[in-house]
Design an enzyme around this catalytic site. Structure first.
Site, PDB file in Angstrom:
ATOM      1  N   HIS A 158       0.998  -1.208   0.060  1.00  0.00           N
ATOM      2  CA  HIS A 158       0.138  -0.041   0.085  1.00  0.00           C
ATOM      3  C   HIS A 158       1.047   1.302   0.012  1.00  0.00           C
ATOM      4  O   HIS A 158       1.928   1.326   0.584  1.00  0.00           O
ATOM      5  CB  HIS A 158      -0.981   0.274   1.185  1.00  0.00           C
ATOM      6  CG  HIS A 158      -1.974  -0.893   1.138  1.00  0.00           C
ATOM      7  ND1 HIS A 158      -2.269  -1.685   2.291  1.00  0.00           N
ATOM      8  CD2 HIS A 158      -2.876  -1.322   0.046  1.00  0.00           C
ATOM      9  CE1 HIS A 158      -3.390  -2.536   1.852  1.00  0.00           C
ATOM     10  NE2 HIS A 158      -3.739  -2.361   0.691  1.00  0.00           N
ATOM     11  N   GLU A 161       1.831   3.817   3.035  1.00  0.00           N
ATOM     12  CA  GLU A 161       2.261   3.284   4.175  1.00  0.00           C
ATOM     13  C   GLU A 161       3.854   3.115   4.259  1.00  0.00           C
ATOM     14  O   GLU A 161       4.564   2.259   4.215  1.00  0.00           O
ATOM     15  CB  GLU A 161       1.855   1.708   4.663  1.00  0.00           C
ATOM     16  CG  GLU A 161       0.199   1.999   4.637  1.00  0.00           C
ATOM     17  CD  GLU A 161      -0.498   0.446   4.393  1.00  0.00           C
ATOM     18  OE1 GLU A 161       0.078  -0.497   4.696  1.00  0.00           O
ATOM     19  OE2 GLU A 161      -1.743   0.456   4.518  1.00  0.00           O
ATOM     20  N   ARG A 216      -3.255   4.884  -1.908  1.00  0.00           N
ATOM     21  CA  ARG A 216      -3.295   3.451  -1.371  1.00  0.00           C
ATOM     22  C   ARG A 216      -2.825   2.463  -2.508  1.00  0.00           C
ATOM     23  O   ARG A 216      -2.068   1.551  -2.280  1.00  0.00           O
ATOM     24  CB  ARG A 216      -4.372   3.013  -0.545  1.00  0.00           C
ATOM     25  CG  ARG A 216      -4.682   1.789  -0.076  1.00  0.00           C
ATOM     26  CD  ARG A 216      -6.101   1.539   0.420  1.00  0.00           C
ATOM     27  NE  ARG A 216      -6.552  -0.070   0.629  1.00  0.00           N
ATOM     28  CZ  ARG A 216      -6.337  -0.754   1.553  1.00  0.00           C
ATOM     29  NH1 ARG A 216      -5.438   0.064   2.730  1.00  0.00           N
ATOM     30  NH2 ARG A 216      -6.544  -1.651   1.984  1.00  0.00           N
ATOM     31  N   HIS A 286       2.644  -3.771   6.530  1.00  0.00           N
ATOM     32  CA  HIS A 286       1.946  -2.621   6.405  1.00  0.00           C
ATOM     33  C   HIS A 286       1.756  -1.478   7.656  1.00  0.00           C
ATOM     34  O   HIS A 286       2.587  -1.771   8.722  1.00  0.00           O
ATOM     35  CB  HIS A 286       0.336  -3.254   6.513  1.00  0.00           C
ATOM     36  CG  HIS A 286      -0.057  -3.946   5.289  1.00  0.00           C
ATOM     37  ND1 HIS A 286      -1.071  -3.615   4.485  1.00  0.00           N
ATOM     38  CD2 HIS A 286       0.379  -5.095   5.091  1.00  0.00           C
ATOM     39  CE1 HIS A 286      -1.155  -4.757   3.612  1.00  0.00           C
ATOM     40  NE2 HIS A 286      -0.330  -5.779   3.809  1.00  0.00           N
ATOM     41  N   GLU A 360       1.094  -4.699  11.062  1.00  0.00           N
ATOM     42  CA  GLU A 360       0.753  -3.533  11.024  1.00  0.00           C
ATOM     43  C   GLU A 360       1.347  -2.698  11.793  1.00  0.00           C
ATOM     44  O   GLU A 360       1.326  -2.750  13.036  1.00  0.00           O
ATOM     45  CB  GLU A 360      -0.776  -3.115  11.305  1.00  0.00           C
ATOM     46  CG  GLU A 360      -1.785  -4.081  10.390  1.00  0.00           C
ATOM     47  CD  GLU A 360      -2.056  -3.166   9.009  1.00  0.00           C
ATOM     48  OE1 GLU A 360      -1.682  -2.092   8.919  1.00  0.00           O
ATOM     49  OE2 GLU A 360      -2.728  -3.591   8.137  1.00  0.00           O
TER      50      GLU A 360
END
Lengths: 384, 167
Positions: A158, A161, A216, A286, A360
């Site tokens: 993405h 990020e 994104r 991510h 994440e």
């Protein structure tokens, strides 16, 4: 150093100030030249630290009143400069891992990393992006006569990020800097090969640098070029298009016209399929949220080895927290986050890779995607 | 579950001062999401167990600094692409955060999770009274849909009278 603000009242005062400036070679900020100092006009002078007292005494002696406009010039300079140039001069190429880098520099970095670590690192072609850019991954492999299992890690699926590609670069640097001295890492490399894809969604990443920071998806054109981008993490062939997606290109979670419709997805999928019998662990990085996510997102039915998956993830989260106290939540995406289908992590597990995780990274929303560079180091260190 | 009304949540929270991580206050809250009509903000009741820090000095410093500006304050992209915020803009960012909290509250359901992603633009609006006023274009990130939603808000603020948000 200080900057003083003075408004001379008389011609005598002007003369004295001009004299002071020229004999002490003071730095005039306003006006630029001593001859432009006039009575009644604002005067700003920067006085070097060792001369501050002398200058103030002289002004007092001549009854010239002044105000301190800037009490510490260095402090102001430090605050306005990009930081962390100093602590990384010992890294060979001078590459600054505590700053975000545009794609051009990451390409150069990959070439350089292979050159300076050629006994361990090789750069390989993976595929091409929608806009025809080359995708490369780095293989970190210690020469040995025994066959080794593989750990795959990709970053930057993405675009927005940014901490994710920053982490992949940090990871590579860290392994290469420490594999000789750190017994854990050297044992690791004796038994495992590491494959790292620093930026998966190259077109999107570049777009987030040049056009829209919070982009994104990738940059594939749809509807005759009136709408752009497929969410690559909804594009894999794992219950594709079933839940947590949009069929509308204008959505951030558009799953694309079909599974593996995107060249980026295909490049990764083809490679992993080929090597899957040797891949022990699939990691995809991510941000943000501070989670270690296990399969699945497309269903709440637990994977066959969910106990093992959770156990390892919980140990990882505990180790991570041990560094700076950062807490990560652990669990299946469908239970602790939201439902989604077509994710790379789900797909990797479904084709038989036993350990498949989505990380994440920081933070929990305070900065979100726009994580300041001073958090790159702690984030990467704790995640290592 | 409250039949015909909605879903009520009972929360125990710890509030942490953004500027001083060691300063915390416990809080209990009740949140009621209404059934059906998604246009009503959830009801929120809360009790603070303790006191919030006194910020009068910092408030007044900021207030006086803005009042003494020759031209109306204007800025874009806070934080910038790299995540940096200049020290003078920090209070502007904090004010936007407060305002976005209000917007998020007004627009939240059990299926949304909003965060302030970035301030796209801020422009001070001169006022004849003692309030400071700022027009913000903020970008909200919604976690489930992953959408970035721009929102225009006008924020009024005064050290003694607090924050007011108009959309």
């Amino acid at each position: 150093d200080q900057v003083l603000h003075i408004v001379p009242e008389t011609f005598q005062q002007v003369q004295h100030l001009q004299h002071l400036c020229s004999t002490l070679l003071l730095d005039l900020w306003k006006p630029l030249l001593p001859e432009d100092i006039w009575a009644g006009k604002d005067l700003h002078i920067r006085v070097p630290a060792p001369l501050v007292q002398e200058v103030k005494d002289s002004l007092d002696q001549h009854m010239i009143s002044y105000k301190v406009l800037i009490p510490d010039v260095q402090e102001l300079v430090d605050q306005s400069m990009p930081r962390e140039r100093s602590s990384h001069r010992h890294v060979p190429e001078g590459y600054v891992y505590t700053q975000y880098h545009p794609m051009e520099e990451i390409y150069q970095w990959m070439t350089q990393i292979q050159k300076s670590n050629s006994e361990l690192v090789t750069q390989h072609y993976l595929g091409n992006t929608t806009e025809n850019r080359t995708m490369y991954y780095l293989q970190i492999s210690q020469p040995s006569n025994k066959p080794k299992k593989i750990i795959w890690m990709d970053c930057g699926i993405h675009a927005r990020e940014w901490i994710s590609p920053a982490f992949c670069q940090w990871f590579v640097k860290d392994i290469l800097q420490n594999y000789k001295s750190d017994p854990k890492i050297s044992r690791f490399l004796q038994n495992l090969d590491l494959y790292v894809l620093p930026v998966l969604n190259i077109d999107g990443y570049i777009y987030s640098w040049e056009k829209e920071r919070l982009w994104r998806k990738n940059r594939s054109p749809h509807m005759n070029g009136t709408c752009y981008g497929t969410d690559l993490n909804r594009n894999f062939n794992s219950s594709w298009g079933s839940i947590g997606v949009s069929y509308n290109c204008s959505s951030e979670i558009f799953c694309g016209p079909g599974p593996e419709s995107e060249p980026e997805t295909r490049a990764v999928a083809q490679f992993i399929k080929r090597k899957k019998s040797d891949i022990l662990c699939y990691l995809t990085i991510h941000s943000y949220g501070q989670y270690i996510l296990t399969p699945y997102g497309s269903t709440t039915k637990p994977p066959s080895n969910s106990e093992e998956l959770m156990h390892i993830a919980e140990k990882a989260a505990a180790a991570l927290m041990g560094k700076y106290g950062t807490s990560y939540e652990v669990g299946p995406t469908s239970l602790i986050l939201y439902s989604n289908s077509g994710s790379s992590r789900d797909w990797a597990h479904m084709i038989g890779i036993p350990l498949s995780y989505t990380f994440e990274l920081r933070d929990k929303g305070t900065h979100g995607f726009v994580l300041p560079p001073d958090q790159i180091q702690p984030t990467c260190e704790e995640t290592m | 579950d409250i039949d015909d009304v909605g879903h009520k949540y009972y929360l125990e929270l710890v509030l942490e001062d953004v500027l001083d991580k060691d300063s915390t206050v416990n809080c209990t809250a009740e949140v009621l999401y209404h059934l059906g009509n998604k246009n009503i903000a959830p009801d929120v009741q809360f009790t603070l167990e303790g006191e919030l820090k006194n910020t009068a000095e910092a408030d007044n410093t900021f207030y006086n600094r803005i009042k003494s500006l020759e031209k109306e304050l204007m800025a874009e992209n806070i934080p910038d692409s790299h995540g940096n915020v200049s020290p003078e803009m920090e209070p502007i960012r904090l004010l936007a955060w407060v305002a976005s909290g209000y917007v998020i509250w007004q627009n939240s359901t059990e299926n949304t999770h909003f965060q302030l992603a970035q301030i796209k633009r801020v422009k001070q609006v001169k006022r004849s009274d003692e309030y400071l006023a700022f027009d913000y274009m903020i970008l909200l990130h919604e976690m489930v849909s992953q959408e970035i939603i721009p929102w225009q808000v006008t924020v009024l603020w005064h050290p003694q009278h607090g924050v007011q948000v108009t959309q």
